[in-house]
Design an enzyme around this catalytic site. Structure first.
Site, PDB file in Angstrom:
ATOM      1  N   TRP A 154       0.840  -1.195   0.000  1.00  0.00           N
ATOM      2  CA  TRP A 154       0.000   0.000   0.000  1.00  0.00           C
ATOM      3  C   TRP A 154       0.876   1.247   0.000  1.00  0.00           C
ATOM      4  O   TRP A 154       1.371   1.678   1.051  1.00  0.00           O
ATOM      5  CB  TRP A 154      -0.915   0.005   1.238  1.00  0.00           C
ATOM      6  CG  TRP A 154      -1.918  -1.095   1.165  1.00  0.00           C
ATOM      7  CD1 TRP A 154      -3.086  -1.078   0.461  1.00  0.00           C
ATOM      8  CD2 TRP A 154      -1.861  -2.375   1.811  1.00  0.00           C
ATOM      9  NE1 TRP A 154      -3.763  -2.264   0.627  1.00  0.00           N
ATOM     10  CE2 TRP A 154      -3.034  -3.077   1.448  1.00  0.00           C
ATOM     11  CE3 TRP A 154      -0.934  -3.007   2.649  1.00  0.00           C
ATOM     12  CZ2 TRP A 154      -3.301  -4.371   1.894  1.00  0.00           C
ATOM     13  CZ3 TRP A 154      -1.211  -4.287   3.089  1.00  0.00           C
ATOM     14  CH2 TRP A 154      -2.381  -4.957   2.709  1.00  0.00           C
ATOM     15  N   HIS A 186      -6.831   1.966   2.349  1.00  0.00           N
ATOM     16  CA  HIS A 186      -7.925   1.003   2.159  1.00  0.00           C
ATOM     17  C   HIS A 186      -9.013   1.290   3.203  1.00  0.00           C
ATOM     18  O   HIS A 186      -8.802   2.097   4.118  1.00  0.00           O
ATOM     19  CB  HIS A 186      -7.440  -0.446   2.228  1.00  0.00           C
ATOM     20  CG  HIS A 186      -6.590  -0.791   3.427  1.00  0.00           C
ATOM     21  ND1 HIS A 186      -6.108  -2.036   3.685  1.00  0.00           N
ATOM     22  CD2 HIS A 186      -6.122  -0.027   4.464  1.00  0.00           C
ATOM     23  CE1 HIS A 186      -5.399  -2.039   4.801  1.00  0.00           C
ATOM     24  NE2 HIS A 186      -5.399  -0.841   5.283  1.00  0.00           N
ATOM     25  N   ARG A 212      -3.856   5.994  -2.947  1.00  0.00           N
ATOM     26  CA  ARG A 212      -2.568   5.275  -3.031  1.00  0.00           C
ATOM     27  C   ARG A 212      -1.599   6.056  -3.899  1.00  0.00           C
ATOM     28  O   ARG A 212      -1.966   6.532  -4.974  1.00  0.00           O
ATOM     29  CB  ARG A 212      -2.764   3.878  -3.605  1.00  0.00           C
ATOM     30  CG  ARG A 212      -3.512   3.033  -2.606  1.00  0.00           C
ATOM     31  CD  ARG A 212      -3.325   1.571  -2.810  1.00  0.00           C
ATOM     32  NE  ARG A 212      -4.311   0.882  -1.968  1.00  0.00           N
ATOM     33  CZ  ARG A 212      -4.688  -0.354  -2.115  1.00  0.00           C
ATOM     34  NH1 ARG A 212      -4.150  -1.084  -3.063  1.00  0.00           N
ATOM     35  NH2 ARG A 212      -5.589  -0.873  -1.314  1.00  0.00           N
ATOM     36  N   GLN A 226     -13.429   1.878  -2.353  1.00  0.00           N
ATOM     37  CA  GLN A 226     -13.550   0.465  -1.973  1.00  0.00           C
ATOM     38  C   GLN A 226     -14.852   0.266  -1.194  1.00  0.00           C
ATOM     39  O   GLN A 226     -15.426   1.228  -0.668  1.00  0.00           O
ATOM     40  CB  GLN A 226     -12.391   0.042  -1.066  1.00  0.00           C
ATOM     41  CG  GLN A 226     -11.064  -0.064  -1.795  1.00  0.00           C
ATOM     42  CD  GLN A 226      -9.962  -0.665  -0.927  1.00  0.00           C
ATOM     43  OE1 GLN A 226     -10.019  -0.609   0.300  1.00  0.00           O
ATOM     44  NE2 GLN A 226      -8.953  -1.221  -1.570  1.00  0.00           N
ATOM     45  N   VAL A 269      -5.802 -11.249   7.619  1.00  0.00           N
ATOM     46  CA  VAL A 269      -6.684 -12.427   7.516  1.00  0.00           C
ATOM     47  C   VAL A 269      -5.858 -13.711   7.486  1.00  0.00           C
ATOM     48  O   VAL A 269      -4.698 -13.718   7.096  1.00  0.00           O
ATOM     49  CB  VAL A 269      -7.564 -12.372   6.231  1.00  0.00           C
ATOM     50  CG1 VAL A 269      -8.708 -11.412   6.406  1.00  0.00           C
ATOM     51  CG2 VAL A 269      -6.737 -12.027   5.008  1.00  0.00           C
ATOM     52  N   ALA A 323     -13.895 -11.096   6.323  1.00  0.00           N
ATOM     53  CA  ALA A 323     -13.835  -9.705   5.867  1.00  0.00           C
ATOM     54  C   ALA A 323     -13.481  -9.709   4.387  1.00  0.00           C
ATOM     55  O   ALA A 323     -12.901 -10.678   3.876  1.00  0.00           O
ATOM     56  CB  ALA A 323     -12.785  -8.931   6.662  1.00  0.00           C
TER      57      ALA A 323
HETATM   58  C1  YSA Z   1      -8.573  -7.958   2.010  1.00  0.00           C
HETATM   59  C2  YSA Z   1      -8.905  -8.835   3.044  1.00  0.00           C
HETATM   60  C3  YSA Z   1      -9.829  -8.388   3.981  1.00  0.00           C
HETATM   61  O1  YSA Z   1     -10.119  -9.192   5.040  1.00  0.00           O
HETATM   62  C4  YSA Z   1     -10.427  -7.148   3.897  1.00  0.00           C
HETATM   63  C5  YSA Z   1     -10.081  -6.292   2.867  1.00  0.00           C
HETATM   64  C6  YSA Z   1      -9.152  -6.694   1.931  1.00  0.00           C
HETATM   65  C7  YSA Z   1      -8.763  -5.752   0.857  1.00  0.00           C
HETATM   66  C8  YSA Z   1      -7.513  -4.982   1.238  1.00  0.00           C
HETATM   67  N1  YSA Z   1      -7.766  -4.009   2.274  1.00  0.00           N
HETATM   68  C9  YSA Z   1      -6.999  -4.270   0.024  1.00  0.00           C
HETATM   69  O2  YSA Z   1      -7.006  -3.051  -0.055  1.00  0.00           O
HETATM   70  N2  YSA Z   1      -6.632  -5.098  -0.950  1.00  0.00           N
HETATM   71  S1  YSA Z   1      -6.154  -4.596  -2.419  1.00  0.00           S
HETATM   72  O3  YSA Z   1      -4.994  -3.750  -2.288  1.00  0.00           O
HETATM   73  O4  YSA Z   1      -5.957  -5.762  -3.248  1.00  0.00           O
HETATM   74  O5  YSA Z   1      -7.357  -3.746  -2.975  1.00  0.00           O
HETATM   75  C10 YSA Z   1      -8.668  -4.268  -3.009  1.00  0.00           C
HETATM   76  C11 YSA Z   1      -9.323  -3.939  -4.335  1.00  0.00           C
HETATM   77  O6  YSA Z   1      -9.202  -2.533  -4.592  1.00  0.00           O
HETATM   78  C12 YSA Z   1      -8.624  -4.597  -5.519  1.00  0.00           C
HETATM   79  O7  YSA Z   1      -9.106  -5.929  -5.714  1.00  0.00           O
HETATM   80  C13 YSA Z   1      -8.981  -3.686  -6.650  1.00  0.00           C
HETATM   81  O8  YSA Z   1     -10.298  -4.001  -7.105  1.00  0.00           O
HETATM   82  C14 YSA Z   1      -9.040  -2.324  -5.988  1.00  0.00           C
HETATM   83  N3  YSA Z   1      -7.811  -1.551  -6.219  1.00  0.00           N
HETATM   84  C15 YSA Z   1      -6.594  -1.716  -5.665  1.00  0.00           C
HETATM   85  N4  YSA Z   1      -5.737  -0.771  -6.085  1.00  0.00           N
HETATM   86  C16 YSA Z   1      -6.417   0.019  -6.933  1.00  0.00           C
HETATM   87  C17 YSA Z   1      -7.739  -0.472  -7.019  1.00  0.00           C
HETATM   88  N5  YSA Z   1      -8.673   0.101  -7.782  1.00  0.00           N
HETATM   89  C18 YSA Z   1      -8.296   1.213  -8.475  1.00  0.00           C
HETATM   90  N6  YSA Z   1      -7.051   1.759  -8.451  1.00  0.00           N
HETATM   91  C19 YSA Z   1      -6.095   1.201  -7.690  1.00  0.00           C
HETATM   92  N7  YSA Z   1      -4.899   1.764  -7.631  1.00  0.00           N
END
Ligand code: YSA
Length: 355
Positions: A154, A186, A212, A226, A269, A323
């Protein structure tokens, strides 16, 4: 010539001018009463020299006054007729209507509302949290301590600290004053905030803006949305997650869609999962949207880590829950077949108005 003649003429002029219905009628009346050659008032004026000096003194001014009055009545009536015509036009129901420009909801707002409604119908509550977060809620309490390599997942916008910092920390219930502030990367910190204030069982979703510090491309923005989900109880299992999320996609896309759970890693998780849905465009055959794989990755998820429960003040093995966190833009892109995430933020009305 008698005074009564003048009074009679004045009355006659007034009556006919008031009842005239058109500009042409009024012009005819002007000629009739004060026309240069044969106007009735004009003709009387021409008789003045024949009167005695005494009569001229009274009749002269009376005729002049009558002439002025006729002129004024004509001007006023012309204006009345014009106003009436305007008024008639204003309520002319046969005129084509004027289109009123109305506002338009952004496609992301539309999808967010739909997602809220689907979860609300499944008995989830919708809660929100702050966009400016502390390091504690965004990272430490989620089992991502400083120097943990997972922090690299992140890229973070850190905020410069100021004297007001302590006050803000207090207001947002940030007891961890040593923490640095950041723009949340997030929506997961809201899991901790909610659990600090509530006891299970509960199920919530948390829509919100996240940030981000990373390069943008067709599927990445620096500012995006999100929707977090959290369900905690005594015996919540991964099977519950699979059902809830399958039901969610079925209701959102209004058709049966297959989902696939793949092992993944998130520090908060255990086990961690990535969730794919069968490509809603090609039905799994392979297309440009799913890059020929037949599947679309839409969220991260898993069973809440005992360290997270502890950070929120629960016993580590008292409860269990799942989650998840999904990217709103990615869902909207699939739903509306949008090829580039940057279109959402382009401000281009030709794009916005299509939804
Ligand atoms: C995972 C497990 C949990 O128990 C709860 C939540 C999560 C998600 C975690 N907090 C997270 O942020 N994961 S992630 O970095 O993979 O982002 C989640 C989703 O946000 C991705 O699957 C994607 O759909 C979206 N995303 C990530 N970066 C992005 C983005 N969408 C647009 N622009 C970006 N830069």
């Amino acid at each position: 010539m008698q005074k009564q003649d003048i009074a009679h003429l004045a009355q006659e002029a007034k009556k006919s001018i008031q009842s005239a219905k058109t500009a042409a009628e009024l012009e005819a009346l002007r000629v009739r009463f004060i026309g240069r050659k044969d106007g009735e008032v004009t003709k009387l004026m021409k008789q003045l020299p024949a009167l005695s000096v005494e009569d001229r003194r009274t009749v002269g001014p009376a005729l002049n006054a009558l002439k002025n009055e006729v002129e004024q009545l004509l001007t006023a009536r012309v204006k009345d007729l014009a106003d009436e015509a305007d008024r008639r036009q204003a309520i002319d129901v046969t005129m084509p209507g004027k289109k009123v420009a109305t506002g338009h909801l952004h496609p992301l707002t539309l999808v967010e509302r739909e997602i809220r409604d689907v979860f609300k119908a499944m008995n989830f509550s919708v809660v929100e949290g702050p966009e400016v977060e502390s390091e504690h809620y965004n990272f430490d309490a989620l089992n991502i301590p400083a120097n943990h390599p997972a922090r690299d997942m992140w890229d973070t916008f850190w905020l410069a600290t100021s004297d007001k910092r302590q006050a803000t920390s207090k207001k947002n219930n940030m007891s961890h004053v040593a923490d640095r502030l950041l723009l949340r990367t997030h929506t997961s910190p809201v899991q901790i905030r909610y659990m600090e204030q509530h006891q299970p069982p509960f199920q919530i979703v948390v829509p919100g803006r996240v940030f981000r510090y990373e390069a943008t491309d067709a599927s990445h923005e620096i500012n995006f949305y999100q929707v977090e989900g959290l369900m905690v109880g005594k015996d919540v299992t991964l099977a519950n997650f699979k059902f809830v999320i399958g039901e969610f996609f079925k209701r959102l896309f209004k058709k049966d869609v297959s989902i696939r759970l793949r092992p993944s890693y998130f520090p908060f998780v255990e086990p961690g999962l990535d969730v794919d849905v069968e490509c809603v465009k090609c039905g799994g055959k392979g297309c440009n949207i799913c890059k020929d794989s037949g599947w679309l990755e839409v969220m991260g998820a898993g069973m809440v880590h005992p360290h997270v429960f502890e950070a929120a003040g629960y016993g580590p093995h008292e409860y269990q829950g799942f989650a998840f966190g999904l990217g709103l833009e990615r869902i909207a892109m699939i739903k509306y077949n949008i090829p580039d995430i940057r279109l959402f933020y382009s401000g281009d009305l030709r794009f916005i108005k299509q939804f």
